[in-house]
Design an enzyme around this catalytic site. Structure first.
Site, PDB file in Angstrom:
ATOM      1  N   ASP A  20      -0.713  -2.288  14.880  1.00 17.35           N
ATOM      2  CA  ASP A  20      -1.700  -1.490  14.156  1.00 17.35           C
ATOM      3  C   ASP A  20      -2.865  -1.053  15.052  1.00 17.35           C
ATOM      4  O   ASP A  20      -3.542  -1.877  15.637  1.00 17.35           O
ATOM      5  CB  ASP A  20      -2.197  -2.404  13.007  1.00 17.35           C
ATOM      6  CG  ASP A  20      -3.228  -1.768  12.105  1.00 17.35           C
ATOM      7  OD1 ASP A  20      -3.576  -0.602  12.300  1.00 17.35           O
ATOM      8  OD2 ASP A  20      -3.681  -2.476  11.165  1.00 17.35           O
ATOM      9  N   HIS A  65       2.750   2.724   2.839  1.00 16.51           N
ATOM     10  CA  HIS A  65       3.933   1.987   3.287  1.00 16.51           C
ATOM     11  C   HIS A  65       5.036   1.925   2.229  1.00 16.51           C
ATOM     12  O   HIS A  65       6.151   1.534   2.539  1.00 16.51           O
ATOM     13  CB  HIS A  65       3.533   0.575   3.752  1.00 16.51           C
ATOM     14  CG  HIS A  65       2.661   0.610   4.962  1.00 16.51           C
ATOM     15  ND1 HIS A  65       3.093   0.256   6.218  1.00 16.51           N
ATOM     16  CD2 HIS A  65       1.380   1.036   5.127  1.00 16.51           C
ATOM     17  CE1 HIS A  65       2.123   0.428   7.098  1.00 16.51           C
ATOM     18  NE2 HIS A  65       1.067   0.907   6.458  1.00 16.51           N
ATOM     19  N   HIS A 113       0.816  -1.209   0.000  1.00 19.58           N
ATOM     20  CA  HIS A 113       0.000   0.000   0.000  1.00 19.58           C
ATOM     21  C   HIS A 113       0.856   1.268   0.000  1.00 19.58           C
ATOM     22  O   HIS A 113       1.915   1.303   0.606  1.00 19.58           O
ATOM     23  CB  HIS A 113      -0.928   0.021   1.223  1.00 19.58           C
ATOM     24  CG  HIS A 113      -2.168  -0.794   1.019  1.00 19.58           C
ATOM     25  ND1 HIS A 113      -2.872  -1.337   2.067  1.00 19.58           N
ATOM     26  CD2 HIS A 113      -2.839  -1.146  -0.103  1.00 19.58           C
ATOM     27  CE1 HIS A 113      -3.922  -1.986   1.593  1.00 19.58           C
ATOM     28  NE2 HIS A 113      -3.916  -1.898   0.285  1.00 19.58           N
ATOM     29  N   HIS A 164      -8.291  -3.800   8.673  1.00 20.78           N
ATOM     30  CA  HIS A 164      -7.569  -3.661   9.942  1.00 20.78           C
ATOM     31  C   HIS A 164      -8.312  -4.361  11.080  1.00 20.78           C
ATOM     32  O   HIS A 164      -9.537  -4.424  11.096  1.00 20.78           O
ATOM     33  CB  HIS A 164      -7.390  -2.189  10.287  1.00 20.78           C
ATOM     34  CG  HIS A 164      -6.609  -1.419   9.266  1.00 20.78           C
ATOM     35  ND1 HIS A 164      -5.240  -1.293   9.335  1.00 20.78           N
ATOM     36  CD2 HIS A 164      -6.991  -0.768   8.157  1.00 20.78           C
ATOM     37  CE1 HIS A 164      -4.826  -0.574   8.297  1.00 20.78           C
ATOM     38  NE2 HIS A 164      -5.865  -0.238   7.563  1.00 20.78           N
ATOM     39  N   HIS A 192     -18.078  -3.732   1.246  1.00 25.55           N
ATOM     40  CA  HIS A 192     -16.693  -3.454   1.637  1.00 25.55           C
ATOM     41  C   HIS A 192     -16.485  -3.853   3.093  1.00 25.55           C
ATOM     42  O   HIS A 192     -17.400  -3.769   3.895  1.00 25.55           O
ATOM     43  CB  HIS A 192     -16.374  -1.965   1.478  1.00 25.55           C
ATOM     44  CG  HIS A 192     -14.947  -1.643   1.810  1.00 25.55           C
ATOM     45  ND1 HIS A 192     -13.908  -2.057   1.013  1.00 25.55           N
ATOM     46  CD2 HIS A 192     -14.384  -0.994   2.846  1.00 25.55           C
ATOM     47  CE1 HIS A 192     -12.762  -1.663   1.547  1.00 25.55           C
ATOM     48  NE2 HIS A 192     -13.034  -1.014   2.660  1.00 25.55           N
TER      49      HIS A 192
END
Lengths: 545, 545
Positions: free
Chosen positions: B193, B76, B73, B366, B362
């Site tokens: 995270d 990152h 992503h 996370h 969707h």
């Protein structure tokens, strides 16, 4: 079109249909319901606020028989001042709504004395051919009403903003009996609130906040600062009651909070013992655990008290370790960033911050899907016109109506400015009139257009560079060049670049040119773009001296 | 500070701690984990994107032994190009991550050839004093990894972005065994995270989307257009599988969608029969009910395909009645307005629009609260450093850790740039180094400062007005005045006002002045403010000719 046609026109609202104003017209007489404003989207650059485009009304000012306001929120009252500049008609509203309007118009300093007429929920008033029945609805401000509008063409029910709270703070649930009575008479059309049409279930009662407040007050060691909307009178009442149980005094901080509390108390919508409330100065001199401060700024607005507390720029007091800060609100779409930033900054300063995601310290003021269905069953309208929502919400509202048995042709999904006509009990869609919004910027109403905003956006992207060239009057040769920039690049980064640009401009002046100004503009544009990949707005001026 | 101290420094990320980069340092050797970028907040005017301030690394480039990237992503990987301009060290990542990085660096045209080294999850690699164990994690892109970083000071677990999906699309759940193995060895610290630390429960599996897609495909009469992130390879897989069942061909539309699909297929992360996929031209010539178009723009970006479809400015095809458009995404905070606007505009053009609020099309990538607690139980770290979140999320992460039995002193809530030190198994907080972000605008990195942005904001509020005055060279008397404005007021509204302003400037030139430029500036400022309540940026230039 026959004079005996009833015409309904939703207006205003930035893509939210009929959010800020609805026009009812029959036999050349007009009734206006609500006159609100909205805040601009993030990309409407430099705009202060937005009001409905009521050109249609302006051209028929002498036909307007009255203005009815359903409740005291800005999106239903904020354009009254602008409307009254053109229309000389009485304003009908409940006492609290009128109290808030009066205060607002006084602050604004309107030239004329508005005719504000108090009507209690349960009463009715004849306005031209319209007999308007005010009925009580629950919402996130007290004294809200919906309207039964009886016309020669049939009975219309216009809900305003509503929800069905069985345990409202003021003890006044929405008037189910009145809704049933309308149904008995036969309702031609229902215009109703679509805000939460995407939200499943039933909106929680304001009462659930009591338990959350109780927990917050129980755990708080120091000061409690509660941020909410200044119009949320029932929230004030809840804070006052919880504070009393926990031996804390309450201070209303800031002009709008103080004035709204005063108006609500005078009119009997807020009940507390005078000894319960202290001035902000008093509050700040008391022990921390005896104090609650009620402030505005729950949307993270940088100029509000909460915004200033977050940024460390509030003058009278700052956040300190041990403070508990409650955001009793929900971020309006588009405000998430500033709200979350404010929360983080308050935490950085050592405050405990309590907000919706952590504890139920806020509930919505609008009906969710099950309430919307209940309303449809209670009112049994022949036609449904979903209003007060974006198209996506109106569509969901329609889906709900289909679920409870209405037919496609009974439901009108319209845009602002679309005239909906009723003739002999049949609905049809008429013309489209200008029904959008008008930008208000500074003192200007409607003098900023899309092209101006595009320029503002360009300017905001890469700033502006001004090249002011002086040539020798006789020889036409280079004499001086001044390069000024704003918002283009950090000052110390630009010196070298501007020195090079200067060289290139000097060079240009050494050769004959058809249009020197244009050539300089073009050279500067491409040079600065090469150097920085940016496209500032460039001005070139040339003088001969 | 001893060389035998392990130092961990979270960097970057616009208020989100350690979101974009983390520096590990031991015995004067450095390991960098991730090098990402972020998009600016709405009020960071004219900025293209933001990267971590890695000044600390720049000053120690020869100490950097390696860069490890956890997944593909942008937040990152997006700063790798900038980092490699300074650091000549190998990049370690899984094959898909490296594939995406390579493609990205090729597009950017980096001068040097980056050393990209493929590591499979389950493998480990020695980087200076750091033995890095790659372990598989589920996330919203395949081939994501967390890291076990074994150092002489102790074992650190760094999760990267993760969730515990029991039924992931690629059949590879997060590597529980590895986490348990770390726990057996004893974990000194966990960096993990915090994105969904405010969200109760367990994040739904990617599989729940299958049912929603099935329903959408079953109901759709015409074309199906699905908008999602180009990196969401597993979503592509789900679309391909559902499309196959419903006899529809799939077309990847746009560069990033096409390239990511190509890379993922080549590397085996996307599986489909070639006959299942058609070019966009082919798709557009087929019967509508045989087609699925996969497009980007699920965040409402106006330049994306979905954004252009919404605005009616897409060149190759437009929305038409009967289209079903699916937004398989969640608006990133700050993007709500453009996303909802796009939905409304697509509906206006007659499309059925399916989005998160209506159907579960969707899910988040996370871990939610119960997963965060599970991770803590699996890893059993001595210390916890919540990262990848705003302070409000880190605080909730800490609260969860306290709930599962950790103590206050075991948990470090830090800001970006704070050095966390480990000595003899004890954690302590060290210095703070520059750890914020750097604005990237055009080709400039860090050459836009806050004052430039303030100017841009001023310009965007009320525009710019330029007064270019010419005086007679000998007499000093008025000769000519040009008034130009951009973004100030609509052109036709300004003429009268500028005529009056001109008169006032002429008058000023008739009297002696100490500083005529300043006086004109002041008169123009107050006149324009009186007339419009606006404060444009005003330039005054004077020449004598």
């Amino acid at each position: 079109m026959s004079k005996k046609t009833l015409r309904i026109i939703p207006l205003g609202g930035l893509g939210e249909v009929g959010k800020n104003m609805t026009v009812y017209e029959y036999n050349e007489q007009i009734l206006i319901v609500d006159a609100g404003m909205m805040f601009p989207d993030n990309d409407m650059i430099g705009i202060d606020y937005i009001i409905p485009d009521f050109e249609y009304v302006k051209q028929r000012v002498d036909k307007v028989k009255g203005i009815v306001i359903t409740h005291g929120h800005e999106d239903h009252t904020g354009a009254i001042g602008h409307l009254l500049e053109y229309v000389d008609a009485p304003v009908y509203a409940t006492p609290l709504t009128n109290g808030l309007i009066k205060n607002k118009l006084n602050r604004r300093g309107l030239g004329v004395e508005p005719k504000l007429i108090d009507i209690q929920a349960g009463e009715s008033v004849q306005i031209g051919p319209f007999k308007v029945d005010f009925f009580h609805v629950c919402h996130s401000i007290p004294d809200g009403v919906g309207l039964g509008i009886d016309t020669p063409a049939g009975l219309i029910v216009h809900t305003g903003d509503y929800k069905f709270d069985h345990t409202p703070i003021d003890g006044r649930p929405t008037d189910y009996a009145k809704l049933a009575e309308f149904a008995r008479k036969g309702v031609l059309a229902l215009l109703s609130d679509s805000t939460n049409a995407e939200r499943p279930g039933w909106t929680a009662s304001e009462r659930v906040i009591d338990a959350a407040f109780e927990k917050v007050f129980y755990q708080a060691k120091g000061r409690i600062i509660i941020a909410t909307f200044a119009s949320l009178i029932s929230r004030m009442q809840q804070v006052l009651e919880t504070a009393k149980r926990h031996d804390r005094k309450v201070s209303f901080v800031g002009l709008s909070m103080t004035e709204n509390a005063r108006i609500a108390k005078e009119l009997g919508y807020l009940t507390y013992d005078e000894s319960q409330v202290v001035s902000t100065d008093q509050a700040l001199s008391m022990p921390d655990n005896n104090v609650v401060l009620l402030v505005t700024g729950s949307q993270g607005e940088p100029t509000s008290i909460l915004g200033r507390l977050a940024n460390g720029t509030n003058k009278r007091f700052s956040v300190k370790e041990g403070d508990t800060i409650v955001l009793s609100s929900h971020p309006i779409p588009g405000n998430e960033e500033p709200v979350y930033r404010a929360i983080n900054r308050l935490m950085e300063q050592g405050a405990e911050v309590v907000y919706e995601a952590i504890m139920p310290v806020h509930v919505s003021g609008h009906a969710s899907q099950e309430e919307i269905k209940l309303l449809l069953h209670l009112v049994k309208p022949r036609y449904l016109i979903p209003i007060h929502g974006e198209l996506r919400m109106l569509k969901q509202h329609k889906r709900l109506a289909l679920e409870v048995g209405m037919e496609d042709e009974q439901i009108a999904l319209v845009e602002n400015g679309r005239v909906i006509e009723f003739n002999h009990g049949e609905m049809s869609l008429g013309d489209r009139i200008p029904g959008g919004y008008v930008f208000v910027d500074g003192s200007g109403v409607g003098d900023v257009d899309r092209s101006t905003m595009r320029d503002r956006e360009l300017l905001s992207q890469d700033g502006v560079v001004l090249l002011n060239l002086e040539l020798d009057k006789e020889k036409g040769s280079f004499k001086d060049l001044e390069i000024i920039s704003r918002g283009f690049i950090a000052q110390d980064e630009s010196q070298e670049m501007f020195a090079e640009l200067r060289k290139r401009v000097v060079k240009l002046t050494q050769y004959p040119a058809n249009n020197l100004q244009k050539e300089i503009h073009s050279v500067a544009t491409s040079f600065l773009n090469e150097e920085t990949k940016r496209r500032p707005v460039i001005f070139v001026t040339i003088s001969k001296a």
